[in-house]
Scaffold this motif. Structure first.
Motif, PDB file in Angstrom:
ATOM      1  N   UNK A   1      -1.758  -2.857 -10.259  1.00  0.00           N
ATOM      2  CA  UNK A   1      -2.515  -4.078 -10.550  1.00  0.00           C
ATOM      3  C   UNK A   1      -2.318  -5.119  -9.454  1.00  0.00           C
ATOM      4  N   UNK A   2      -1.079  -5.247  -8.967  1.00  0.00           N
ATOM      5  CA  UNK A   2      -0.816  -6.208  -7.897  1.00  0.00           C
ATOM      6  C   UNK A   2      -1.532  -5.814  -6.616  1.00  0.00           C
ATOM      7  N   UNK A   3      -1.548  -4.510  -6.300  1.00  0.00           N
ATOM      8  CA  UNK A   3      -2.250  -4.052  -5.097  1.00  0.00           C
ATOM      9  C   UNK A   3      -3.748  -4.333  -5.214  1.00  0.00           C
ATOM     10  N   UNK A   4      -4.317  -4.042  -6.380  1.00  0.00           N
ATOM     11  CA  UNK A   4      -5.750  -4.307  -6.577  1.00  0.00           C
ATOM     12  C   UNK A   4      -6.041  -5.800  -6.465  1.00  0.00           C
ATOM     13  N   UNK A   5      -5.205  -6.625  -7.088  1.00  0.00           N
ATOM     14  CA  UNK A   5      -5.387  -8.072  -6.999  1.00  0.00           C
ATOM     15  C   UNK A   5      -5.278  -8.550  -5.562  1.00  0.00           C
ATOM     16  N   UNK A   6      -4.291  -8.032  -4.834  1.00  0.00           N
ATOM     17  CA  UNK A   6      -4.103  -8.423  -3.433  1.00  0.00           C
ATOM     18  C   UNK A   6      -5.313  -8.022  -2.599  1.00  0.00           C
ATOM     19  N   UNK A   7      -5.822  -6.800  -2.803  1.00  0.00           N
ATOM     20  CA  UNK A   7      -6.985  -6.343  -2.036  1.00  0.00           C
ATOM     21  C   UNK A   7      -8.233  -7.156  -2.362  1.00  0.00           C
ATOM     22  N   UNK A   8      -8.415  -7.493  -3.642  1.00  0.00           N
ATOM     23  CA  UNK A   8      -9.580  -8.305  -4.021  1.00  0.00           C
ATOM     24  C   UNK A   8      -9.506  -9.682  -3.369  1.00  0.00           C
TER      25      UNK A   8
ATOM     26  N   UNK B   1      -9.359  -3.177   9.183  1.00  0.00           N
ATOM     27  CA  UNK B   1      -8.083  -2.577   9.603  1.00  0.00           C
ATOM     28  C   UNK B   1      -6.904  -3.403   9.088  1.00  0.00           C
ATOM     29  N   UNK B   2      -7.055  -4.756   9.209  1.00  0.00           N
ATOM     30  CA  UNK B   2      -5.987  -5.622   8.692  1.00  0.00           C
ATOM     31  C   UNK B   2      -5.864  -5.479   7.178  1.00  0.00           C
ATOM     32  N   UNK B   3      -7.016  -5.300   6.490  1.00  0.00           N
ATOM     33  CA  UNK B   3      -6.987  -5.118   5.044  1.00  0.00           C
ATOM     34  C   UNK B   3      -6.265  -3.827   4.673  1.00  0.00           C
ATOM     35  N   UNK B   4      -6.575  -2.731   5.402  1.00  0.00           N
ATOM     36  CA  UNK B   4      -5.892  -1.461   5.119  1.00  0.00           C
ATOM     37  C   UNK B   4      -4.390  -1.591   5.354  1.00  0.00           C
ATOM     38  N   UNK B   5      -4.020  -2.259   6.471  1.00  0.00           N
ATOM     39  CA  UNK B   5      -2.596  -2.467   6.747  1.00  0.00           C
ATOM     40  C   UNK B   5      -1.947  -3.349   5.679  1.00  0.00           C
ATOM     41  N   UNK B   6      -2.683  -4.388   5.265  1.00  0.00           N
ATOM     42  CA  UNK B   6      -2.150  -5.283   4.234  1.00  0.00           C
ATOM     43  C   UNK B   6      -1.996  -4.550   2.907  1.00  0.00           C
ATOM     44  N   UNK B   7      -2.976  -3.687   2.573  1.00  0.00           N
ATOM     45  CA  UNK B   7      -2.881  -2.925   1.319  1.00  0.00           C
ATOM     46  C   UNK B   7      -1.703  -1.952   1.357  1.00  0.00           C
ATOM     47  N   UNK B   8      -1.518  -1.313   2.504  1.00  0.00           N
ATOM     48  CA  UNK B   8      -0.382  -0.411   2.633  1.00  0.00           C
ATOM     49  C   UNK B   8       0.933  -1.176   2.504  1.00  0.00           C
ATOM     50  N   UNK B   9       0.993  -2.333   3.160  1.00  0.00           N
ATOM     51  CA  UNK B   9       2.205  -3.153   3.056  1.00  0.00           C
ATOM     52  C   UNK B   9       2.420  -3.632   1.629  1.00  0.00           C
ATOM     53  N   UNK B  10       1.324  -4.064   0.981  1.00  0.00           N
ATOM     54  CA  UNK B  10       1.451  -4.532  -0.407  1.00  0.00           C
ATOM     55  C   UNK B  10       1.864  -3.398  -1.331  1.00  0.00           C
TER      56      UNK B  10
ATOM     57  N   UNK C   1       5.289  -3.710  -3.327  1.00  0.00           N
ATOM     58  CA  UNK C   1       5.333  -3.726  -4.789  1.00  0.00           C
ATOM     59  C   UNK C   1       6.047  -2.504  -5.344  1.00  0.00           C
ATOM     60  N   UNK C   2       5.926  -1.370  -4.635  1.00  0.00           N
ATOM     61  CA  UNK C   2       6.572  -0.146  -5.130  1.00  0.00           C
ATOM     62  C   UNK C   2       8.082  -0.213  -4.955  1.00  0.00           C
ATOM     63  N   UNK C   3       8.518  -0.647  -3.782  1.00  0.00           N
ATOM     64  CA  UNK C   3       9.950  -0.654  -3.515  1.00  0.00           C
ATOM     65  C   UNK C   3      10.650  -1.876  -4.086  1.00  0.00           C
ATOM     66  N   UNK C   4       9.974  -3.024  -4.031  1.00  0.00           N
ATOM     67  CA  UNK C   4      10.635  -4.276  -4.401  1.00  0.00           C
ATOM     68  C   UNK C   4      10.444  -4.609  -5.879  1.00  0.00           C
ATOM     69  N   UNK C   5       9.302  -4.225  -6.450  1.00  0.00           N
ATOM     70  CA  UNK C   5       9.012  -4.606  -7.836  1.00  0.00           C
ATOM     71  C   UNK C   5       8.987  -3.410  -8.787  1.00  0.00           C
ATOM     72  N   UNK C   6       8.230  -2.380  -8.400  1.00  0.00           N
ATOM     73  CA  UNK C   6       7.977  -1.301  -9.358  1.00  0.00           C
ATOM     74  C   UNK C   6       9.246  -0.510  -9.681  1.00  0.00           C
ATOM     75  N   UNK C   7       9.983  -0.066  -8.651  1.00  0.00           N
ATOM     76  CA  UNK C   7      11.170   0.747  -8.907  1.00  0.00           C
ATOM     77  C   UNK C   7      12.226   0.009  -9.732  1.00  0.00           C
ATOM     78  N   UNK C   8      12.574  -1.255  -9.396  1.00  0.00           N
ATOM     79  CA  UNK C   8      13.546  -1.961 -10.250  1.00  0.00           C
ATOM     80  C   UNK C   8      13.061  -2.128 -11.678  1.00  0.00           C
ATOM     81  N   UNK C   9      11.764  -2.421 -11.854  1.00  0.00           N
ATOM     82  CA  UNK C   9      11.247  -2.585 -13.212  1.00  0.00           C
ATOM     83  C   UNK C   9      11.264  -1.261 -13.970  1.00  0.00           C
ATOM     84  N   UNK C  10      10.930  -0.163 -13.283  1.00  0.00           N
ATOM     85  CA  UNK C  10      10.982   1.140 -13.944  1.00  0.00           C
ATOM     86  C   UNK C  10      12.419   1.506 -14.333  1.00  0.00           C
ATOM     87  N   UNK C  11      13.388   1.163 -13.445  1.00  0.00           N
ATOM     88  CA  UNK C  11      14.792   1.419 -13.784  1.00  0.00           C
ATOM     89  C   UNK C  11      15.208   0.628 -15.019  1.00  0.00           C
TER      90      UNK C  11
END
Length: 377
Positions: free
Chosen positions: A6-13, A167-176, A180-190
């Motif tokens: 959801x955060x990635x989709x929001x960021x891309x939008x 290109x910047x959007x693709x890079x930004x989406x990859x970064x986001x 979100x996966x490493x900083x937010x998703x994994x700790x929340x899943x744990x």
């Protein structure tokens, strides 16, 4: 859908909206700038012709001037000079076939109102300017410039900006996504896994990776670990308390049973005594009645019998008084025993009620102990 998606989709939008708004603003502003520059270029050309008109250049020489301007300016589509002689007639043009033709109504309006008219038709900008020549002779200049080349360059520039933005959007989406996966998703899943473990009764959770963080998620993980440790200690203490309650209630039930049996035995003894006293009281009443009757019969005897049985009558009267006293005491004892029997029955009922309540509490304490033992395991 997971939170980080959801955060990635929001960021891309958000980025797409910003990119679209930026491209729109750049396109509108660049088009306006192109039109403005074309107007300034047309005005510069017209000023050249205006200088020639004020210097009283012959009309036939304007054609060569216009042709030179067309060679110098590739974007110049047409340049017509109209002279007022009853009507506006073309006296010089980049298109020789137009010489001698009458001016358009727009030129007449511009000359009559002494104002500059600017019209944009697709990729062509048309500028009509009223002029005053030598001796105050009125003229009108009609210039048409093409802005197709500038718009094409602008489109190329916007395409490059769009490509770079994508290109910047693709890079930004990859970064986001990575963020979100490493900083937010994994700790929340744990932490969600830890919550599920706690829900199943396992209070031993491992959130070391999250608890080492210095942000809000780290603080949440540390608080959760403290909460599970506190819950574990609380459940252990509750299990011990439940065990103690179970033991105490079992002892209370046993004591209640013993007390109930004693109270029942006491009630039976009191009832037996009460019945015995009632029987003796009845016999005393019967004996007293007989003695009273005997005294009455003795009083009616002859005088010589009165003299002979005086001592017996005195003894009978004393026995009668004694029996009446015994009857009164027996009645009092009977009443006291009835009160004791009623009290014993009431105590017996209360003890039975307490015993039933203690039994239920003992069962509940046993169930609580079993549940807490299950949670500890």
């Amino acid at each position: 859908m997971s939170l980080f998606r959801k955060l990635v989709i929001l960021f891309s939008v958000v980025i797409l909206v910003i990119l679209s708004a930026t491209l729109t603003i750049v396109y509108v502003e660049s088009r306006r700038t192109i039109v403005q520059l074309s107007k300034e270029k047309a005005v510069s050309m017209i000023q050249t012709i205006d200088s020639a008109l004020l210097s009283d250049v012959p009309d036939y020489q304007f054609e060569s001037v216009l042709l030179n301007l067309k060679k110098q300016e590739p974007d110049l589509i047409s340049f017509d000079i109209y002279k007022l002689n009853d009507f506006l007639y073309d006296i010089a043009s980049t298109n020789p076939h137009r010489i001698g033709t009458q001016a358009s109504p727009s030129s007449t309006i511009a000359l009559g109102e002494h104002k500059v008219l600017t019209m944009l038709d697709g990729t062509t900008i048309n500028l009509i300017v009223p002029l005053t020549g030598y001796g105050g002779m009125p003229y009108s200049a009609d210039v048409k410039l093409s802005i197709a080349g500038d718009l094409r360059s602008n489109h190329i520039l916007l395409s490059e900006i769009l490509y770079i933005g994508l290109c910047a959007l693709a890079l930004a989406l990859l970064s986001a996504w990575l963020f979100t996966r490493e900083v937010l998703s994994k700790p929340l899943q744990a932490m969600m896994s830890a919550v599920n473990e706690v829900a199943t009764g396992n209070f031993v959770v491992n959130l070391r990776k999250s608890s080492r963080r210095s942000d809000e998620l780290g603080s949440l993980a540390r608080s959760f670990e403290r909460m599970t440790s506190g819950l574990q200690q609380l459940i252990t203490r509750m299990a011990q308390t439940a065990e103690e309650l179970h033991t105490d209630f079992e002892q209370l039930v046993e004591s209640g049973d013993f007390t109930a049996h004693g109270a029942l035995h006491m009630a039976d003894v009191i009832q037996h005594l009460n019945e015995s006293i009632s029987s003796q009281f009845s016999k005393l009443q019967e004996l007293g009645g007989k003695m009273s009757w005997h005294l009455q019969a003795t009083a009616e005897m002859t005088s010589f019998a009165q003299t002979a049985d005086a001592d017996d009558e005195s003894d009978l009267r004393q026995w009668l008084v004694t029996i009446e006293g015994l009857m009164d005491e027996a009645a009092q004892v009977h009443r006291h025993l009835q009160g004791l029997a009623s009290t014993a029955n009431g105590q017996l009922g209360a003890i039975r009620h307490i015993n039933r309540t203690a039994g239920r509490l003992s069962e509940m304490a046993s169930e609580l102990r079993t549940l807490l033992l299950t949670l500890e395991v």
